[in-house]
Design an enzyme around this catalytic site. Sequence first.
Site, PDB file in Angstrom:
ATOM      1  N   HIS A 192     -14.978  -0.845  16.129  1.00 46.82           N
ATOM      2  CA  HIS A 192     -14.213  -2.071  15.911  1.00 46.82           C
ATOM      3  C   HIS A 192     -12.765  -1.804  15.506  1.00 46.82           C
ATOM      4  O   HIS A 192     -11.917  -2.663  15.575  1.00 46.82           O
ATOM      5  CB  HIS A 192     -14.911  -2.996  14.906  1.00 46.82           C
ATOM      6  CG  HIS A 192     -14.938  -2.500  13.515  1.00 46.82           C
ATOM      7  ND1 HIS A 192     -16.031  -1.909  12.937  1.00 46.82           N
ATOM      8  CD2 HIS A 192     -13.992  -2.497  12.560  1.00 46.82           C
ATOM      9  CE1 HIS A 192     -15.761  -1.575  11.696  1.00 46.82           C
ATOM     10  NE2 HIS A 192     -14.522  -1.930  11.437  1.00 46.82           N
ATOM     11  N   ASP A 225     -21.234   1.079  16.780  1.00 49.85           N
ATOM     12  CA  ASP A 225     -19.941   0.858  16.136  1.00 49.85           C
ATOM     13  C   ASP A 225     -19.239   2.176  15.810  1.00 49.85           C
ATOM     14  O   ASP A 225     -18.726   2.380  14.710  1.00 49.85           O
ATOM     15  CB  ASP A 225     -20.089   0.018  14.872  1.00 49.85           C
ATOM     16  CG  ASP A 225     -18.732  -0.492  14.370  1.00 49.85           C
ATOM     17  OD1 ASP A 225     -17.797  -0.575  15.183  1.00 49.85           O
ATOM     18  OD2 ASP A 225     -18.602  -0.788  13.170  1.00 49.85           O
ATOM     19  N   SER A 306     -12.457   0.887   7.075  1.00 46.92           N
ATOM     20  CA  SER A 306     -13.289   1.068   8.268  1.00 46.92           C
ATOM     21  C   SER A 306     -13.032   2.400   8.951  1.00 46.92           C
ATOM     22  O   SER A 306     -11.903   2.757   9.246  1.00 46.92           O
ATOM     23  CB  SER A 306     -13.008  -0.031   9.276  1.00 46.92           C
ATOM     24  OG  SER A 306     -13.455  -1.259   8.819  1.00 46.92           O
TER      25      SER A 306
END
Length: 459
Positions: A192, A225, A306
Amino acid sequence: MTAPSRPDDDDLFAPPEPPAHPAEPAPPVVPVVPALPASPFPPTLSSTPSGVPPRPAAEHAGPAVDHGEPTATALGTVRAPAAASARRRRPGTAAVVALALVAGAVGGFAGGRISDALDDGRPTDAALPTSGTGNAATGASAGAARPDGSVAALAADVLPSVVSIQVTGADGVSTGSGFVLREDGYILTNNHVVAPTGGKGSARVTFSDGRERDAKVVGRTADYDLAVIKVDEDGLEPLVLGDSDEVVVGDPVLAVGAPLGLDSTVTTGIVSALHRPVQAGDETGGATTAFIDAIQTDAAINPGNSGGPLIDADGEVVGINSAIAQPPGALAATGNIGLGFAIPSAQARHTAEQLIESGHATYPVIGALLDTSYAGEGVKVSDASRQGQAAVTPDGPADRAGIRPGDVILSVDGRPVTMSDALIVAIRARQPGDAVTLRVRTDGQERDVRVVLQERESE
């Protein structure tokens, strides 16, 4: 905006059907990272801009599915609030917790206030007398030796291998974190984080010493992911991928990354829980939903973390920070509340190897559709076809093992499963070709069946 759903699949990982009953409100919990699409466990990762701390924009998270335990969302880059999807709650289980991805968007007030303080001529900490002339980014100062094994020593070893990633896409600029996987320029991060490029945008990597390099996407998979990018540079210092299967609850860990655009940030905590089912969906990354058998930690994780590493006491990577929990009804991630989630390094290692070798990844399936409206014990195999697909794929793994439409799966290798997401992540945590033992109930009679998982290419 809700992430589009992928075409119906003929396995456990097909998108769940709309819930029969709306989820009950979850306890007040706030995700530490910007949210992804509204999925039961939407993990969201946030990246941080290079150079001066960016002005991150809040992300929005969707509700999580409840299988008896709080669930999380991966950190992800999301610009519009995700629509909430209601999920059912089992009687006697804990309330559902909403999760959010933590990728960051350049913009917002937090980073702005910090940079303004540095630029407007007002006194700052930098003007105060210091006892050494160290590197502000890494925190290393002259004569500041620390004992081996201390947090300071671990941080000094790890920080040079952690990077900030700035991505330019059709919708603007977003940021995230990553770490050096190989000395020849390969870097691991979250899908992402790089999804906004759409394969056509650009990514810029900033190292802890301030060096900046352009990066290209080698391969990415929304199913897990994860993504691998590469810079044209040799002699980098890679981090070691540890064995996440050896991690236990209570182990000390460090989360490293660029939360809210603040590069080279280190936070500490412990492993709070294992095997948390996390479902992540990224509005910018396409239709696929990731199902992750996550490590839960109370180390502070915020938008921008992230893709950064979760480090154990030996300085090895045991997880990739990807999501945080947030309070029910919250439209934006508001910061750390001690509920962060990371992709286990065992999964990351296997997937990264595939992405580097071929640019693609695979995941395991059993060839059965699940009935998400079922509210009894265990997880029910659908007793009806869906959009022309059989409930149990003919001659698929489940069919060959004797599983039939309407059967109820109670456990995977002895681990009880009470929600479809818990079953899915338990299967996704394996590899194609692995054999698992499912406890199955048929017409009131229970039995154990051995299922050899089949391979399917990730999207």
